[in-house]
Design a protein around this motif. Structure first.
Motif, mmCIF file in Angstrom:
data_model
loop_
_atom_site.group_PDB
_atom_site.id
_atom_site.type_symbol
_atom_site.label_atom_id
_atom_site.label_comp_id
_atom_site.label_asym_id
_atom_site.label_seq_id
_atom_site.Cartn_x
_atom_site.Cartn_y
_atom_site.Cartn_z
ATOM 1 N N GLY A 1 0.816 -1.210 0.000
ATOM 2 C CA GLY A 1 0.000 0.000 0.000
ATOM 3 C C GLY A 1 0.851 1.263 0.000
ATOM 4 O O GLY A 1 0.542 2.232 -0.711
ATOM 5 N N SER A 2 1.929 1.236 0.768
ATOM 6 C CA SER A 2 2.823 2.396 0.816
ATOM 7 C C SER A 2 3.487 2.630 -0.531
ATOM 8 O O SER A 2 3.579 3.779 -1.000
ATOM 9 C CB SER A 2 3.896 2.181 1.891
ATOM 10 O OG SER A 2 3.310 2.023 3.165
ATOM 11 N N MET A 3 3.950 1.562 -1.177
ATOM 12 C CA MET A 3 4.597 1.710 -2.484
ATOM 13 C C MET A 3 3.625 2.230 -3.533
ATOM 14 O O MET A 3 3.988 3.081 -4.356
ATOM 15 C CB MET A 3 5.203 0.373 -2.912
ATOM 16 C CG MET A 3 6.480 0.011 -2.183
ATOM 17 S SD MET A 3 7.314 -1.437 -2.877
ATOM 18 C CE MET A 3 6.309 -2.759 -2.227
ATOM 19 N N LEU A 4 2.399 1.720 -3.520
ATOM 20 C CA LEU A 4 1.406 2.187 -4.486
ATOM 21 C C LEU A 4 1.102 3.669 -4.278
ATOM 22 O O LEU A 4 0.977 4.437 -5.247
ATOM 23 C CB LEU A 4 0.124 1.368 -4.359
ATOM 24 C CG LEU A 4 0.206 -0.074 -4.858
ATOM 25 C CD1 LEU A 4 -1.084 -0.822 -4.517
ATOM 26 C CD2 LEU A 4 0.445 -0.114 -6.366
ATOM 27 N N PHE A 5 0.996 4.079 -3.024
ATOM 28 C CA PHE A 5 0.732 5.483 -2.724
ATOM 29 C C PHE A 5 1.902 6.361 -3.155
ATOM 30 O O PHE A 5 1.707 7.436 -3.754
ATOM 31 C CB PHE A 5 0.468 5.652 -1.226
ATOM 32 C CG PHE A 5 0.275 7.080 -0.802
ATOM 33 C CD1 PHE A 5 -0.920 7.744 -1.081
ATOM 34 C CD2 PHE A 5 1.284 7.755 -0.129
ATOM 35 C CE1 PHE A 5 -1.095 9.065 -0.696
ATOM 36 C CE2 PHE A 5 1.109 9.079 0.258
ATOM 37 C CZ PHE A 5 -0.081 9.729 -0.022
ATOM 38 N N ILE A 6 3.125 5.905 -2.856
ATOM 39 C CA ILE A 6 4.313 6.686 -3.229
ATOM 40 C C ILE A 6 4.430 6.812 -4.744
ATOM 41 O O ILE A 6 4.738 7.888 -5.280
ATOM 42 C CB ILE A 6 5.582 6.034 -2.640
ATOM 43 C CG1 ILE A 6 5.567 6.158 -1.113
ATOM 44 C CG2 ILE A 6 6.844 6.683 -3.207
ATOM 45 C CD1 ILE A 6 6.649 5.346 -0.429
#
Length: 292
Positions: free
Chosen positions: A201-206
């Motif tokens: 989720g963090s990578m997709l948001f970044i």
């Protein structure tokens, strides 16, 4: 020999050949770069451990399953049964842990400076070797109890309360040990899966924020590095998606055969084949989707 058994043997042979070739190719690439003196990235160490775990998963159960499919029976001793299943479980656990570590490290790597864990960018590479070693130690210790009940089928012919595999048997005489192992494994799996999903989720948001902010900077000096990190992140997200898919599919099948299909050996073989699919596909994703 039944045609179904022949087909199962051919399928396992294909999986062994393709999976071992892919993982050895990826492992050989990193070893070549290392011995030639090329500068390696911290992520390469995680991938080396992941490929070794993948090879362990494919060979430890793939070879016995193939031999059993071609009609060889009771070819493993008690010690052999314990070693085969122990190696398979350790390989699966390390592959799981390495994939989790890979996702967390990549999320830290691409995090911008205003993220809280951006400060870990400098420290994270120093602890990769420590975490990979701990991953092996954890699963070597955790899966010791699992292999205690496994034995040769020759010794359990007169036991009714057992689970028969194609070449070994599990009488489940020590239910407390088995239950304790199942609970510990489930806890570790759930924690790793939660961390992986959080990192994803963090990578997709970044990546989403990065695409919005630097769309006009594709041809600037720093674009090549951004492009590389983006490709690497896309690859890891694809690998994680494949892992989650095969993990849940294998888990559902494992639950089914444990509670409803104890006497159907073919279902156990199919369950193992499904669980080894990630280890077979994983290296080809890294080699074809992005230049890792």
């Amino acid at each position: 020999m039944p045609s179904v058994s022949v087909s199962v043997g051919i399928i396992f042979l294909g999986q062994i050949f393709i999976g071992t070739l892919g993982n050895l190719s990826l492992l050989g690439k990193y070893l070549f770069l290392y011995f030639r003196g090329y500068k390696t990235r911290p992520i390469d160490l995680i991938l080396v451990h992941l490929t070794v775990a993948n090879i362990l998963v494919i060979l430890s159960r793939g070879i016995p399953e193939t031999l059993a499919a071609y009609g060889l029976e009771d070819f493993l001793s008690d010690f052999g049964c314990k070693c085969v299943f122990y190696a398979s479980r350790v390989g699966r656990g390390v592959a799981f842990g390495s994939t989790c570590l890979l996702s967390v490290f990549q999320a830290i790597t691409i995090s911008p400076s205003y993220f809280r864990w951006a400060k870990l960018k400098v420290k994270a590479p120093k602890y990769i070797s420590t975490f990979t070693a701990l991953c092996w130690v954890l699963h070597l210790a955790l899966n010791t109890s699992f292999s205690l009940t496994l034995t040769s089928r020759l010794k359990t012919r007169n036991i009714t309360n057992k689970i028969d595999f194609a070449y070994c048997s599990d009488p489940r005489t020590t239910k407390g040990v088995y239950t304790g192992h199942a609970v510990c494994t489930a806890i570790v799996d759930v924690l790793c899966m939660a961390v992986m999903l959080l990192a994803s989720g963090s990578m997709l948001f970044i990546l989403f924020m990065h695409k919005k902010q630097v769309r006009h900077m594709h041809r600037t000096r720093g674009s090549s590095r951004s492009s590389f990190e983006t490709r690497a992140t896309h690859t890891i997200l694809i690998v994680m998606s494949i892992f989650v898919f095969f993990y849940f599919l294998s888990s559902v099948m494992q639950i089914y055969v444990t509670f409803f299909g104890r006497s159907i050996i073919l279902l156990f073989s199919l369950t193992y084949f499904t669980s080894a699919c990630f280890s077979t596909v994983c290296p080809f994703v890294f080699m074809t989707v992005a230049s890792m």
